[in-house]
Enzyme design. Structure first.
Site, short mmCIF file in Angstrom:
data_model
loop_
_atom_site.label_atom_id
_atom_site.label_comp_id
_atom_site.label_asym_id
_atom_site.label_seq_id
_atom_site.Cartn_x
_atom_site.Cartn_y
_atom_site.Cartn_z
CB CYS A 75 -1.04 0.10 1.24
SG CYS A 75 -1.75 1.85 1.55
CE1 TYR A 206 -5.65 2.98 -5.04
CE2 TYR A 206 -3.90 4.94 -5.16
CZ TYR A 206 -4.29 3.82 -4.88
OH TYR A 206 -3.34 2.64 -4.00
#
Length: 369
Positions: A75, A206
């Site tokens: 992450c 994203y």
């Protein structure tokens, strides 16, 4: 991954992707007297080194050995905390749990640990630690998260603030030679830059990857590359974002850049060009990668597994690409001439990575198989 807890429909929901930035805003601070935090900068999507206390939030005292940082290597938001923890030398004061790269809708699991449980917390999923604090916690079970070891309950998952607080609140436990990542005299310039990096780059990839329609994707794509072009130009005359020394801004940009060619270029369709096609950004990224504390936290195999397996909405086959080749991360950056000193202001590089925290051999060119 269990079909019962499939992530299908969790990421692409139509139109523009909007990140939920409502986190648990409790703080772990050197002085837990609330009067010291009644005023100041309000919570924002990037946090603030001099942040005040958000309404309804609680202060927890800094104590060595009391807290456990849960931070998956895959992450990018968690990766920031791994870098800052290592740069500042907080390993003895703040233990770390490293979930595996893939998860279902219930989120991150400690499947890499013996018996599938975190050895400090004794839990299989960080979800359990959220539920110990808030039964049936209704928001995303995210990392990084800091857990209170005595109770097993999550204290905070406010990743924009966690790294600032590591620099400002955990000073008692910094190693000798810990660098100054804040550069208080540059904050007026650095904070808007960090905000742009978050909005257009960190979150911009994203917004492109999870766009639900063509227009949302086109907008995210254009904004992402406009900012990368700006950063390419900025880094043509300075070694790091703020000049001669590494700061918090560099930590935040690096975790996106290091993932760009392996996942964002293809998986998120951020494909105008690769990072390796932008000479200043590519040299800058290699410069950081080869600096202790940065590249030695990167597990490229876990990164690819996370994105390509978990994001069923955009990769339903869950096939993980074999490439790209990674040996070029060790090529000389050639950026020393841009700075007289550095890379750490009034500080030194951290020492060797602890054996039990080292990236698996073969997952990073610094650690060949």
């Amino acid at each position: 991954m269990s079909e019962e807890y499939s992530t299908k429909g969790a990421y692409v929901t139509g139109g523009e992707f909007t990140r939920d930035t409502n986190y648990i805003q409790d703080r772990i601070v050197a002085d837990a007297s609330a009067e010291h935090y009644g005023e100041g900068n309000s919570h924002s999507k990037i946090g603030h080194p001099n942040a005040g206390l958000s309404d309804g939030s609680r202060l927890w005292p800094v104590e060595a050995g009391r807290y456990h940082l849960v931070a998956a290597r895959a992450c990018p938001w968690a990766n920031r905390t791994l870098i800052v923890r290592r740069l500042l030398g907080l390993e003895d004061a703040l233990s770390v749990g490293l979930p595996g790269p893939t998860h279902d809708a219930r989120s991150w699991t400690f499947d890499l640990d013996p018996g599938g449980k975190d050895p400090v917390l004794g839990t299989e999923r960080v979800q359990e630690n959220y539920f110990k604090r808030f039964a049936d916690y209704p928001r995303g079970i995210t990392v990084p998260a800091i857990v209170d070891i005595p109770t097993g309950a999550v204290v905070t998952n406010d990743y924009p603030q966690i790294t600032w607080d590591m620099s400002t609140q955990w000073k008692e436990f910094h190693r000798e030679g810990a660098p100054d990542l804040i550069a208080q005299d540059q904050l007026d310039e650095m904070l808007p830059l960090i905000k742009r990096i978050f909005t257009e780059v960190n979150n911009g990839v994203y917004r492109a990857g999870f766009a639900g329609d063509q227009q949302a994707y086109n907008d995210a794509y254009d904004r992402l590359f406009a900012t990368l072009d700006y950063l390419e130009d900025r880094l043509g005359t300075r070694r790091f974002l703020m000049g001669d020394y590494i700061t918090e801004a560099d930590v935040r940009l690096f975790t996106t850049l290091v993932r760009f060619d392996p996942v964002y270029h293809g998986h998120f369709k951020a494909n105008r060009n690769k990072l390796i096609d932008m000479p200043n950004l590519w040299g800058y990224a290699r410069d950081l990668f080869q600096t202790p504390g940065f590249g030695d936290t990167i597990d490229f195999e876990q990164i690819k597994a996370h994105y390509y397996v978990v994001h069923e909405d955009i990769n339903p086959t869950r096939i993980i690409p074999k490439g790209p080749e990674l040996a070029n991360w060790l090529e000389a950056p050639g950026r020393d001439e841009l700075a007289e000193n550095g890379p750490f202001l009034n500080g030194t590089a951290p020492g060797e990575v602890r054996a039990d925290e080292r990236v698996q051999a073969g997952h990073n060119p610094l650690y060949p198989a």
